[in-house]
Design a protein around this motif. Structure first.
Motif, PDB file in Angstrom:
ATOM      1  N   SER A 314      -7.669  14.280   2.826  1.00  0.00           N
ATOM      2  CA  SER A 314      -6.905  13.956   4.032  1.00  0.00           C
ATOM      3  C   SER A 314      -7.612  14.432   5.278  1.00  0.00           C
ATOM      4  O   SER A 314      -7.532  13.816   6.326  1.00  0.00           O
ATOM      5  N   ALA A 315      -8.350  15.540   5.207  1.00  0.00           N
ATOM      6  CA  ALA A 315      -9.009  16.104   6.376  1.00  0.00           C
ATOM      7  C   ALA A 315     -10.112  15.211   6.887  1.00  0.00           C
ATOM      8  O   ALA A 315     -10.462  15.247   8.055  1.00  0.00           O
ATOM      9  N   VAL A 316     -10.678  14.392   6.039  1.00  0.00           N
ATOM     10  CA  VAL A 316     -11.807  13.565   6.459  1.00  0.00           C
ATOM     11  C   VAL A 316     -11.473  12.088   6.396  1.00  0.00           C
ATOM     12  O   VAL A 316     -12.363  11.253   6.476  1.00  0.00           O
ATOM     13  N   GLU A 317     -10.167  11.779   6.240  1.00  0.00           N
ATOM     14  CA  GLU A 317      -9.825  10.378   6.058  1.00  0.00           C
ATOM     15  C   GLU A 317     -10.139   9.531   7.274  1.00  0.00           C
ATOM     16  O   GLU A 317     -10.395   8.349   7.150  1.00  0.00           O
ATOM     17  N   THR A 318     -10.155  10.141   8.472  1.00  0.00           N
ATOM     18  CA  THR A 318     -10.469   9.374   9.666  1.00  0.00           C
ATOM     19  C   THR A 318     -11.876   8.810   9.595  1.00  0.00           C
ATOM     20  O   THR A 318     -12.142   7.705  10.051  1.00  0.00           O
ATOM     21  N   ASP A 319     -12.799   9.581   9.033  1.00  0.00           N
ATOM     22  CA  ASP A 319     -14.180   9.137   8.991  1.00  0.00           C
ATOM     23  C   ASP A 319     -14.470   8.279   7.764  1.00  0.00           C
ATOM     24  O   ASP A 319     -15.358   7.442   7.798  1.00  0.00           O
ATOM     25  N   THR A 320     -13.735   8.523   6.647  1.00  0.00           N
ATOM     26  CA  THR A 320     -14.105   7.850   5.401  1.00  0.00           C
ATOM     27  C   THR A 320     -13.257   6.632   5.091  1.00  0.00           C
ATOM     28  O   THR A 320     -13.722   5.707   4.449  1.00  0.00           O
ATOM     29  N   LEU A 321     -11.987   6.630   5.558  1.00  0.00           N
ATOM     30  CA  LEU A 321     -11.088   5.538   5.210  1.00  0.00           C
ATOM     31  C   LEU A 321     -11.314   4.356   6.138  1.00  0.00           C
ATOM     32  O   LEU A 321     -11.232   4.484   7.346  1.00  0.00           O
ATOM     33  N   LYS A 322     -11.557   3.209   5.573  1.00  0.00           N
ATOM     34  CA  LYS A 322     -11.730   1.974   6.333  1.00  0.00           C
ATOM     35  C   LYS A 322     -10.556   1.057   6.017  1.00  0.00           C
ATOM     36  O   LYS A 322     -10.407   0.590   4.883  1.00  0.00           O
ATOM     37  N   ILE A 323      -9.725   0.822   7.014  1.00  0.00           N
ATOM     38  CA  ILE A 323      -8.490   0.085   6.795  1.00  0.00           C
ATOM     39  C   ILE A 323      -8.747  -1.322   6.276  1.00  0.00           C
ATOM     40  O   ILE A 323      -8.024  -1.834   5.421  1.00  0.00           O
ATOM     41  N   GLU A 324      -9.810  -1.957   6.782  1.00  0.00           N
ATOM     42  CA  GLU A 324     -10.056  -3.338   6.370  1.00  0.00           C
ATOM     43  C   GLU A 324     -10.405  -3.462   4.896  1.00  0.00           C
ATOM     44  O   GLU A 324     -10.287  -4.534   4.301  1.00  0.00           O
ATOM     45  N   GLU A 325     -10.819  -2.346   4.290  1.00  0.00           N
ATOM     46  CA  GLU A 325     -11.181  -2.380   2.872  1.00  0.00           C
ATOM     47  C   GLU A 325     -10.021  -1.974   1.972  1.00  0.00           C
ATOM     48  O   GLU A 325     -10.134  -2.050   0.745  1.00  0.00           O
ATOM     49  N   VAL A 326      -8.912  -1.514   2.563  1.00  0.00           N
ATOM     50  CA  VAL A 326      -7.769  -1.085   1.764  1.00  0.00           C
ATOM     51  C   VAL A 326      -7.033  -2.305   1.233  1.00  0.00           C
ATOM     52  O   VAL A 326      -6.764  -3.265   1.963  1.00  0.00           O
ATOM     53  N   GLN A 327      -6.691  -2.259  -0.036  1.00  0.00           N
ATOM     54  CA  GLN A 327      -5.953  -3.327  -0.677  1.00  0.00           C
ATOM     55  C   GLN A 327      -4.550  -2.838  -1.009  1.00  0.00           C
ATOM     56  O   GLN A 327      -4.356  -1.692  -1.428  1.00  0.00           O
ATOM     57  N   ALA A 328      -3.560  -3.717  -0.842  1.00  0.00           N
ATOM     58  CA  ALA A 328      -2.180  -3.340  -1.153  1.00  0.00           C
ATOM     59  C   ALA A 328      -2.039  -3.135  -2.651  1.00  0.00           C
ATOM     60  O   ALA A 328      -2.548  -3.931  -3.458  1.00  0.00           O
ATOM     61  N   PRO A 329      -1.341  -2.086  -3.054  1.00  0.00           N
ATOM     62  CA  PRO A 329      -1.154  -1.838  -4.485  1.00  0.00           C
ATOM     63  C   PRO A 329      -0.229  -2.883  -5.100  1.00  0.00           C
ATOM     64  O   PRO A 329       0.566  -3.525  -4.410  1.00  0.00           O
ATOM     65  N   ALA A 330      -0.346  -3.036  -6.414  1.00  0.00           N
ATOM     66  CA  ALA A 330       0.504  -4.007  -7.109  1.00  0.00           C
ATOM     67  C   ALA A 330       1.967  -3.604  -7.038  1.00  0.00           C
ATOM     68  O   ALA A 330       2.861  -4.452  -6.949  1.00  0.00           O
ATOM     69  N   THR A 331       2.232  -2.295  -7.060  1.00  0.00           N
ATOM     70  CA  THR A 331       3.593  -1.789  -6.942  1.00  0.00           C
ATOM     71  C   THR A 331       3.605  -0.677  -5.900  1.00  0.00           C
ATOM     72  O   THR A 331       2.571  -0.073  -5.619  1.00  0.00           O
ATOM     73  N   GLY A 332       4.774  -0.411  -5.378  1.00  0.00           N
ATOM     74  CA  GLY A 332       4.896   0.692  -4.433  1.00  0.00           C
ATOM     75  C   GLY A 332       4.962   0.268  -2.979  1.00  0.00           C
ATOM     76  O   GLY A 332       5.066   1.117  -2.092  1.00  0.00           O
ATOM     77  N   THR A 333       4.903  -1.038  -2.698  1.00  0.00           N
ATOM     78  CA  THR A 333       5.053  -1.486  -1.300  1.00  0.00           C
ATOM     79  C   THR A 333       6.538  -1.530  -0.942  1.00  0.00           C
ATOM     80  O   THR A 333       7.389  -1.783  -1.801  1.00  0.00           O
ATOM     81  N   ARG A 334       6.826  -1.262   0.321  1.00  0.00           N
ATOM     82  CA  ARG A 334       8.208  -1.260   0.791  1.00  0.00           C
ATOM     83  C   ARG A 334       8.291  -1.984   2.134  1.00  0.00           C
ATOM     84  O   ARG A 334       7.293  -2.100   2.853  1.00  0.00           O
ATOM     85  N   LYS A 335       9.486  -2.432   2.435  1.00  0.00           N
ATOM     86  CA  LYS A 335       9.749  -2.996   3.749  1.00  0.00           C
ATOM     87  C   LYS A 335      10.198  -1.885   4.688  1.00  0.00           C
ATOM     88  O   LYS A 335      10.889  -0.952   4.272  1.00  0.00           O
ATOM     89  N   ALA A 336       9.808  -1.995   5.940  1.00  0.00           N
ATOM     90  CA  ALA A 336      10.186  -0.985   6.938  1.00  0.00           C
ATOM     91  C   ALA A 336      10.561  -1.689   8.233  1.00  0.00           C
ATOM     92  O   ALA A 336       9.943  -2.693   8.617  1.00  0.00           O
ATOM     93  N   LYS A 337      11.584  -1.144   8.898  1.00  0.00           N
ATOM     94  CA  LYS A 337      12.009  -1.642  10.199  1.00  0.00           C
ATOM     95  C   LYS A 337      11.415  -0.753  11.291  1.00  0.00           C
ATOM     96  O   LYS A 337      11.510   0.473  11.218  1.00  0.00           O
ATOM     97  N   VAL A 338      10.812  -1.378  12.292  1.00  0.00           N
ATOM     98  CA  VAL A 338      10.192  -0.619  13.384  1.00  0.00           C
ATOM     99  C   VAL A 338      11.278  -0.164  14.356  1.00  0.00           C
ATOM    100  O   VAL A 338      12.107  -0.959  14.809  1.00  0.00           O
ATOM    101  N   LEU A 339      11.280   1.134  14.659  1.00  0.00           N
ATOM    102  CA  LEU A 339      12.301   1.709  15.548  1.00  0.00           C
ATOM    103  C   LEU A 339      11.901   1.624  17.011  1.00  0.00           C
ATOM    104  O   LEU A 339      12.748   1.402  17.879  1.00  0.00           O
ATOM    105  N   TYR A 340      10.617   1.824  17.322  1.00  0.00           N
ATOM    106  CA  TYR A 340      10.152   1.846  18.706  1.00  0.00           C
ATOM    107  C   TYR A 340       8.854   1.059  18.830  1.00  0.00           C
ATOM    108  O   TYR A 340       8.128   0.866  17.852  1.00  0.00           O
ATOM    109  N   ASP A 341       8.572   0.595  20.021  1.00  0.00           N
ATOM    110  CA  ASP A 341       7.273  -0.029  20.288  1.00  0.00           C
ATOM    111  C   ASP A 341       6.161   1.007  20.148  1.00  0.00           C
ATOM    112  O   ASP A 341       6.337   2.186  20.486  1.00  0.00           O
ATOM    113  N   TYR A 342       5.020   0.561  19.642  1.00  0.00           N
ATOM    114  CA  TYR A 342       3.885   1.468  19.485  1.00  0.00           C
ATOM    115  C   TYR A 342       2.602   0.705  19.795  1.00  0.00           C
ATOM    116  O   TYR A 342       2.384  -0.388  19.258  1.00  0.00           O
ATOM    117  N   ASP A 343       1.775   1.260  20.667  1.00  0.00           N
ATOM    118  CA  ASP A 343       0.495   0.650  21.017  1.00  0.00           C
ATOM    119  C   ASP A 343      -0.609   1.324  20.208  1.00  0.00           C
ATOM    120  O   ASP A 343      -0.729   2.556  20.210  1.00  0.00           O
TER     121      ASP A 343
END
Length: 391
Positions: A314-343
């Motif tokens: 977790s300490a180095v995830e900013t440098d090592t994790l690339k969002i575009e390469e992340v794949q959604a898992p087969a299970t464990g996804t959830r729906k979420a409602k956005v409470l506030y605007d976020y930029d």
């Protein structure tokens, strides 16, 4: 001296005549000349413009100087300098004073200490904010307050003066109408031929004499009415032109309002930039001293070392994790409602709109304050505190 007495007597007579006419109108005992509908609309529009301009002007002064009682001495000083035609000396505003106090305190506590060094940085930022506010106040006073004040103290006073003069001309006109009406009624009575059997010859002479006197009075009243009507029409035209100029006043105030909004936008934008720079500076210098100082703010949870020291991934995830390469898992996804605007702060994050629904899931090595969110073909990190997870 005789001329002044005569003038005083004449003015008193006119005032008395107008007072009688005005009182009679209030009690409904005499006729009143009514203005046309267009003229009445112009009067109503002018009154509305004056009232709302005055309210906007006063409230803008309160906005720019929230505590006038605390600045009474300063205002008196400014008034005296203005009357003496001298330049008002510059004085620090509240933000600049706060900045000075913080920097002086830092010198006393020691600029090398964490508290002292932070006081220096925050104090410098407050001084910059004070400088920005000073510029905003000057711009707003010149571009917005001054035109409104000029209208209230200049144009409106002229309009009010001409309206009072028009009202006096109308009272004079209605007084002349009433006088002519009375003279004609008396003339008609005097001109009635008395019965010879019941009236002595001497009364014929008196009746003829009275009829001649009332004829002269009618002629005089008609002449005064023509003069009063001419003066009233001339004054009505002058007042009408001034009232029609309210449209130009609206156009001018509209332009000033746009300039005020631009000044306000620039002011808040510069303040926001200064505060962002200060926050980044504090994050970089105080992250080791207060690692969880910004834990409540998702935008700073990673920058301030909010991740657990027991989780090296977790300490180095900013440098090592690339969002575009992340794949959604087969299970464990959830729906979420956005409470506030976020930029999104960078390309790895996903901007959010309040009340929208997105799909979220976790990935190994990501800080617990963040999730991966997907909306259509868009993907990015989203802060947990901005979401309501749905079952």
């Amino acid at each position: 001296m005789d001329f002044n007495v005569k003038k005083f007597a004449s003015d008193a007579g006119i005032f008395f005549t107008r007072a009688i006419q005005f009182t009679g109108e209030k009690f409904g005992q005499v006729e009143k000349t009514e203005l046309d509908a267009h003229f009445e609309n112009l009067l109503s529009r002018a009154d509305s413009t004056k009232n709302w301009t005055e309210k906007i002007f006063r409230q803008t002064e309160v906005l720019l100087q929230p505590n006038p009682i605390d600045n009474t001495g300063s205002r008196i000083e400014e008034f005296l300098y203005e009357k003496l035609d001298r330049t008002v000396p510059s004085r620090p505003n509240n933000e600049e004073l706060l900045g000075h106090y913080m920097q002086d305190a830092a010198k006393d506590f020691g600029p090398g200490t964490p508290y002292g060094s932070t006081l220096i940085k925050v104090g410098d930022c407050e001084r910059r904010l004070g400088s920005v506010q000073r510029e905003f106040l000057q711009t707003s006073a010149i571009s917005f307050l001054t035109p409104l004040r000029n209208f209230l103290e200049g144009d409106w006073r002229t309009i009010s003066k001409e309206r009072r003069l028009l009202e006096n001309r109308r009272l004079d006109l209605d007084s002349c109408k009433a006088r002519l009406k009375k003279a004609k009624l008396a003339e008609s009575k005097a001109a009635a031929v008395p019965d010879f059997q019941e009236t002595r010859p001497r009364n014929y002479v008196l009746s003829a004499s009275a009829s001649a006197l009332w004829s002269e009075e009618v002629d005089k009243a008609e002449h005064e009415l023509r003069v009063a009507q001419t003066e009233f029409d001339r004054q009505a035209e002058v007042t009408r032109l001034l009232l029609e100029g309210i449209s130009s006043t609206h156009v001018n105030h509209l332009r000033c309002l746009h300039e005020f909004v631009e000044a306000q936008t620039a002011y808040y934008k510069q303040c926001h930039l200064h505060m962002q720079d200060l926050q980044k500076e504090l994050d970089s210098s105080n992250g080791d001293v207060f690692p969880n100082a910004f834990a409540g703010n998702p935008g700073h949870s990673m920058a301030s070392g909010g991740s657990s020291p027991m989780d090296p991934a977790s300490a180095v995830e900013t440098d090592t994790l690339k969002i575009e390469e992340v794949q959604a898992p087969a299970t464990g996804t959830r729906k979420a409602k956005v409470l506030y605007d976020y930029d999104a702060a960078d390309t790895s994050e996903l901007s959010l709109l309040a009340d929208e629904l997105i799909t979220v899931y976790t990935v190994p090595g990501m800080d617990s304050d963040w999730l991966v969110g997907e909306r259509g073909n868009q993907k990015g990190k989203v802060p947990v505190t901005y979401l309501e997870l749905l079952s």
